[in-house]
Write an enzyme that holds these catalytic residues in place. Structure first.
Site, PDB file in Angstrom:
ATOM      1  N   TYR A 191      11.611  -9.143  10.906  1.00 27.12           N
ATOM      2  CA  TYR A 191      10.336  -8.436  10.774  1.00 27.12           C
ATOM      3  C   TYR A 191       9.831  -7.950  12.133  1.00 27.12           C
ATOM      4  CZ  TYR A 191       5.975  -7.131   8.492  1.00 27.12           C
ATOM      5  OH  TYR A 191       4.915  -6.412   7.991  1.00 27.12           O
ATOM      6  N   PRO A 210       9.908   0.560   1.634  1.00 22.86           N
ATOM      7  CA  PRO A 210       8.927   0.210   2.662  1.00 22.86           C
ATOM      8  C   PRO A 210       8.622  -1.281   2.817  1.00 22.86           C
ATOM      9  CG  PRO A 210       7.845   1.169   0.755  1.00 22.86           C
ATOM     10  CD  PRO A 210       9.313   1.300   0.516  1.00 22.86           C
ATOM     11  N   LYS A 245       9.917  -0.847   7.899  1.00 24.16           N
ATOM     12  CA  LYS A 245      10.958  -0.530   8.879  1.00 24.16           C
ATOM     13  C   LYS A 245      11.202   0.953   9.148  1.00 24.16           C
ATOM     14  CE  LYS A 245      12.064  -4.593  10.086  1.00 24.16           C
ATOM     15  NZ  LYS A 245      11.292  -4.985  11.253  1.00 24.16           N
ATOM     16  N   HIS A 255      -0.404  -8.555  15.522  1.00 26.58           N
ATOM     17  CA  HIS A 255      -0.310  -9.549  14.446  1.00 26.58           C
ATOM     18  C   HIS A 255       0.815 -10.522  14.761  1.00 26.58           C
ATOM     19  CE1 HIS A 255      -2.647  -7.718  10.863  1.00 26.58           C
ATOM     20  NE2 HIS A 255      -3.223  -7.407  12.000  1.00 26.58           N
ATOM     21  N   TYR A 280       1.764 -10.267   1.567  1.00 23.21           N
ATOM     22  CA  TYR A 280       2.800  -9.767   0.650  1.00 23.21           C
ATOM     23  C   TYR A 280       2.745 -10.676  -0.578  1.00 23.21           C
ATOM     24  CZ  TYR A 280       4.941  -6.924   4.364  1.00 23.21           C
ATOM     25  OH  TYR A 280       5.191  -5.977   5.331  1.00 23.21           O
TER      26      TYR A 280
HETATM   27  P1  FAD Z   1       9.416  12.338   9.318  1.00 20.64           P
HETATM   28  O1  FAD Z   1       8.216  11.571   9.688  1.00 20.64           O
HETATM   29  O2  FAD Z   1       9.637  12.674   7.892  1.00 20.64           O
HETATM   30  O3  FAD Z   1       9.380  13.680  10.176  1.00 20.64           O
HETATM   31  C1  FAD Z   1      10.218  14.778   9.890  1.00 20.64           C
HETATM   32  C2  FAD Z   1       9.520  16.036  10.341  1.00 20.64           C
HETATM   33  O4  FAD Z   1      10.383  17.143  10.159  1.00 20.64           O
HETATM   34  C3  FAD Z   1       8.275  16.331   9.534  1.00 20.64           C
HETATM   35  O5  FAD Z   1       7.192  16.595  10.391  1.00 20.64           O
HETATM   36  C4  FAD Z   1       8.653  17.532   8.696  1.00 20.64           C
HETATM   37  O6  FAD Z   1       7.530  18.364   8.424  1.00 20.64           O
HETATM   38  C5  FAD Z   1       9.658  18.218   9.597  1.00 20.64           C
HETATM   39  N1  FAD Z   1      10.594  19.085   8.896  1.00 20.64           N
HETATM   40  C6  FAD Z   1      11.169  18.915   7.685  1.00 20.64           C
HETATM   41  N2  FAD Z   1      11.977  19.933   7.396  1.00 20.64           N
HETATM   42  C7  FAD Z   1      11.921  20.789   8.453  1.00 20.64           C
HETATM   43  C8  FAD Z   1      12.549  22.017   8.747  1.00 20.64           C
HETATM   44  N3  FAD Z   1      13.368  22.605   7.864  1.00 20.64           N
HETATM   45  N4  FAD Z   1      12.262  22.619   9.909  1.00 20.64           N
HETATM   46  C9  FAD Z   1      11.408  22.042  10.815  1.00 20.64           C
HETATM   47  N5  FAD Z   1      10.790  20.858  10.572  1.00 20.64           N
HETATM   48  C10 FAD Z   1      11.049  20.248   9.411  1.00 20.64           C
HETATM   49  N6  FAD Z   1       7.467   3.469   6.356  1.00 20.64           N
HETATM   50  C11 FAD Z   1       6.946   2.265   6.513  1.00 20.64           C
HETATM   51  O7  FAD Z   1       7.505   1.485   7.285  1.00 20.64           O
HETATM   52  N7  FAD Z   1       5.790   1.900   5.848  1.00 20.64           N
HETATM   53  C12 FAD Z   1       5.140   2.767   5.008  1.00 20.64           C
HETATM   54  O8  FAD Z   1       4.112   2.429   4.439  1.00 20.64           O
HETATM   55  C13 FAD Z   1       5.677   4.033   4.809  1.00 20.64           C
HETATM   56  N8  FAD Z   1       5.079   4.902   3.976  1.00 20.64           N
HETATM   57  C14 FAD Z   1       5.659   6.120   3.778  1.00 20.64           C
HETATM   58  C15 FAD Z   1       5.081   7.020   2.883  1.00 20.64           C
HETATM   59  C16 FAD Z   1       5.676   8.251   2.631  1.00 20.64           C
HETATM   60  C17 FAD Z   1       5.031   9.229   1.649  1.00 20.64           C
HETATM   61  C18 FAD Z   1       6.878   8.585   3.300  1.00 20.64           C
HETATM   62  C19 FAD Z   1       7.578   9.919   3.014  1.00 20.64           C
HETATM   63  C20 FAD Z   1       7.440   7.694   4.204  1.00 20.64           C
HETATM   64  C21 FAD Z   1       6.847   6.459   4.442  1.00 20.64           C
HETATM   65  N9  FAD Z   1       7.407   5.546   5.346  1.00 20.64           N
HETATM   66  C22 FAD Z   1       6.861   4.343   5.525  1.00 20.64           C
HETATM   67  C23 FAD Z   1       8.555   5.848   6.133  1.00 20.64           C
HETATM   68  C24 FAD Z   1       8.202   6.332   7.538  1.00 20.64           C
HETATM   69  O9  FAD Z   1       6.984   6.995   7.506  1.00 20.64           O
HETATM   70  C25 FAD Z   1       9.336   7.211   7.993  1.00 20.64           C
HETATM   71  O10 FAD Z   1      10.484   6.389   8.089  1.00 20.64           O
HETATM   72  C26 FAD Z   1       9.089   7.930   9.318  1.00 20.64           C
HETATM   73  O11 FAD Z   1       8.129   8.939   9.145  1.00 20.64           O
HETATM   74  C27 FAD Z   1      10.394   8.535   9.838  1.00 20.64           C
HETATM   75  O12 FAD Z   1      10.133   9.408  10.901  1.00 20.64           O
HETATM   76  P2  FAD Z   1      11.003  10.699  11.099  1.00 20.64           P
HETATM   77  O13 FAD Z   1      10.476  11.347  12.321  1.00 20.64           O
HETATM   78  O14 FAD Z   1      12.436  10.348  11.019  1.00 20.64           O
HETATM   79  O15 FAD Z   1      10.753  11.618   9.828  1.00 20.64           O
HETATM   80  C1  DHB Z   2       2.342  -1.189   5.722  1.00 19.53           C
HETATM   81  C2  DHB Z   2       3.392  -0.610   5.088  1.00 19.53           C
HETATM   82  C3  DHB Z   2       4.483  -1.357   4.777  1.00 19.53           C
HETATM   83  O1  DHB Z   2       5.528  -0.809   4.161  1.00 19.53           O
HETATM   84  C4  DHB Z   2       4.549  -2.708   5.084  1.00 19.53           C
HETATM   85  O2  DHB Z   2       5.633  -3.430   4.734  1.00 19.53           O
HETATM   86  C5  DHB Z   2       3.494  -3.277   5.732  1.00 19.53           C
HETATM   87  C6  DHB Z   2       2.382  -2.510   6.063  1.00 19.53           C
HETATM   88  C7  DHB Z   2       1.162  -0.359   6.065  1.00 19.53           C
HETATM   89  O3  DHB Z   2       1.157   0.818   5.691  1.00 19.53           O
HETATM   90  O4  DHB Z   2       0.236  -0.876   6.670  1.00 19.53           O
END
Ligand code: FAD
Ligand code: DHB
Length: 398
Positions: A392, A300, A304, A76, A209
């Protein structure tokens, strides 16, 4: 007696942060074991983010896990801001020379798991009672980090040089740091997002947006046949109150725009995400490093969360490479400070996008006018739209 295993880096969590770190370490010949509380099926199907900054997409490609993204990802080159009944396109390519990639987080996770297992490396899924020890609070040199856990009911211990806490916001690593070491910074927003996946072709080539009187909404996508859409809602919104018909009616209202038709389809997934900004300082305690959501959360709106996690991973994997390769401790010593400079800029951007695009019930008519003026300024000024675009598509990782 617990069975003891030895590795160089013990990684807690198989989300994007833990899996990408394990992958980048492996490519430098550094051994790691990944411990994940959930099943493989669960983490491979967890629907979350969808927008990869150019730097994140490049990192995946350069490290050999970008093959499916190259086939299925959607590049995009801009986004649309919709407000006051009009569209304003922010042209990333023209303003920054860069673009973003729309590609699902759960596919990134699948690609990384597949690469790791194909290389014969270990991920322990469904690890229970994970706890971290011996990372030492002050003395980097005397730490003897250990991770204890249960696998199929049997006690295990992992001895390692370093622990990478990649276990998300609700994990065990951050709370295991002794009191007084970490300072938390937090802002909780008075709204959340109701997100859906729908079997409907995206109604726009680019993300929209939309700032609407009734609240924010976002049109995004996952593929040429699947739409991802969000509605601003209460942080504790009751999903039961949202029939599919009500969701579509609200999206139709909030996304209405010039010459625009919102295509509807079967809703295959629904969820509510509360919104917060959170940072912990420092992102390190002795030989324990915190990465991704374990160290920080962004609302979100700027897309980021996943990209911030990738930035932390880039910094730590390089620092560990210098440590193991040349005994150079400087990168590890600077890990937290290096990451936090970027983290706070991304926090600022995510907070700013959130403030500019959402409906605040507490806003006076004056504040609402200022919000619309800010959008108008961003849309009409090259300087302001460049600032949005530059953030962005992603600030440099290092
Ligand atoms: P996570 O993806 O949370 O991974 C952490 C991992 O650790 C998980 O697999 C978990 O099961 C594991 N874990 C937890 N506790 C333990 C333990 N005690 N022992 C072993 N393993 C453990 N960001 C966006 O930019 N756009 C979005 O639309 C968006 N939607 C989201 C929706 C939701 C519901 C959530 C929660 C987050 C969203 N985010 C979004 C944020 C983005 O998904 C996260 O920033 C990203 O997943 C971060 O990655 P991570 O690996 O740091 O953490
Ligand atoms: C999506 C999520 C976001 O938070 C955003 O700013 C743009 C796109 C997505 O899930 O596609």
């Amino acid at each position: 007696m617990a069975a003891t295993e030895r590795t160089q880096v013990g990684i807690v969590g198989a989300g994007p942060a833990g899996l990408l770190l394990a992958h980048l370490l492996d490519r430098q010949g550094i051994a790691s074991v990944v411990l994940e509380a959930r099943s493989r099926e669960y983490v491979e199907n967890r629907i979350r983010a969808g927008v990869l900054e150019q730097g994140t997409a490049d990192l995946l490609t350069e490290s050999g896990v970008g093959e499916r993204m190259a086939r299925l990802g959607l590049p995009h080159e801009g986004v649309i801001l919709r407000f006051g009944g009009q569209d304003h396109r922010i042209d990333f390519r023209a303003l920054t020379g860069k673009a973003v990639m729309v590609y699902s987080q759960h596919l990134v996770v699948r690609d990384l798991i597949a690469a790791r297992l194909a290389a014969g490396r270990r991920i322990v899924f469904e690890a229970e009672r994970v706890s971290v020890h011996g990372f030492d609070v002050h003395d980097f040199d005397t730490g003897r980090p250990r991770i204890r856990y249960q696998e199929n009911g049997a006690e295990r211990e992992l001895e390692c040089d370093f622990i990478a806490g990649c276990d998300g916001f609700h994990g065990v690593c951050r709370p295991s740091v002794p009191p007084g070491v970490l300072t938390e910074f937090e802002r909780v927003y008075p709204f959340g997002w109701l997100g859906i996946l729908a079997d409907a072709p995206p109604s726009s080539h680019e993300l929209i947006y939309s700032n609407h009187e009734r609240g924010f909404s976002l049109l995004s996508m996952r593929s040429p046949t699947v739409s991802r859409l969000y509605l601003q809602c209460a942080p504790d919104e009751d999903l039961e109150a949202w029939s599919d018909a009500r969701i579509w009616a609200e999206l139709q209202t909030r996304l209405a725009g010039p010459g625009f038709t919102l295509r509807e389809g079967e809703i295959t997934q629904k969820g509510v995400t509360p919104m917060r900004s959170f940072v912990v300082e420092p992102m390190q305690c002795g030989r324990l490093f915190l990465l991704g959501d374990a160290a920080h959360i962004v609302p979100p709106t700027g897309a980021k969360g996943l990209n911030l996690a990738a930035g932390d991973v880039a910094v730590l994997s390089r620092a560990l490479g210098a440590w193991y390769g040349a005994g150079d401790e400087s990168g590890l010593a600077a890990y937290s400070a290096t990451c936090l400079r970027r983290v706070w800029k991304v926090q600022r951007f995510s907070w700013w996008m959130t403030s500019m695009l959402h409906r605040f019930d507490t806003h006076s008519p004056f504040e609402r006018r200022v919000q619309l003026a800010e959008l108008d300024y961003v849309a009409s000024s090259i300087a302001a739209s460049t600032a949005l675009a530059e953030n962005y598509v992603g600030l440099p990782f290092l």
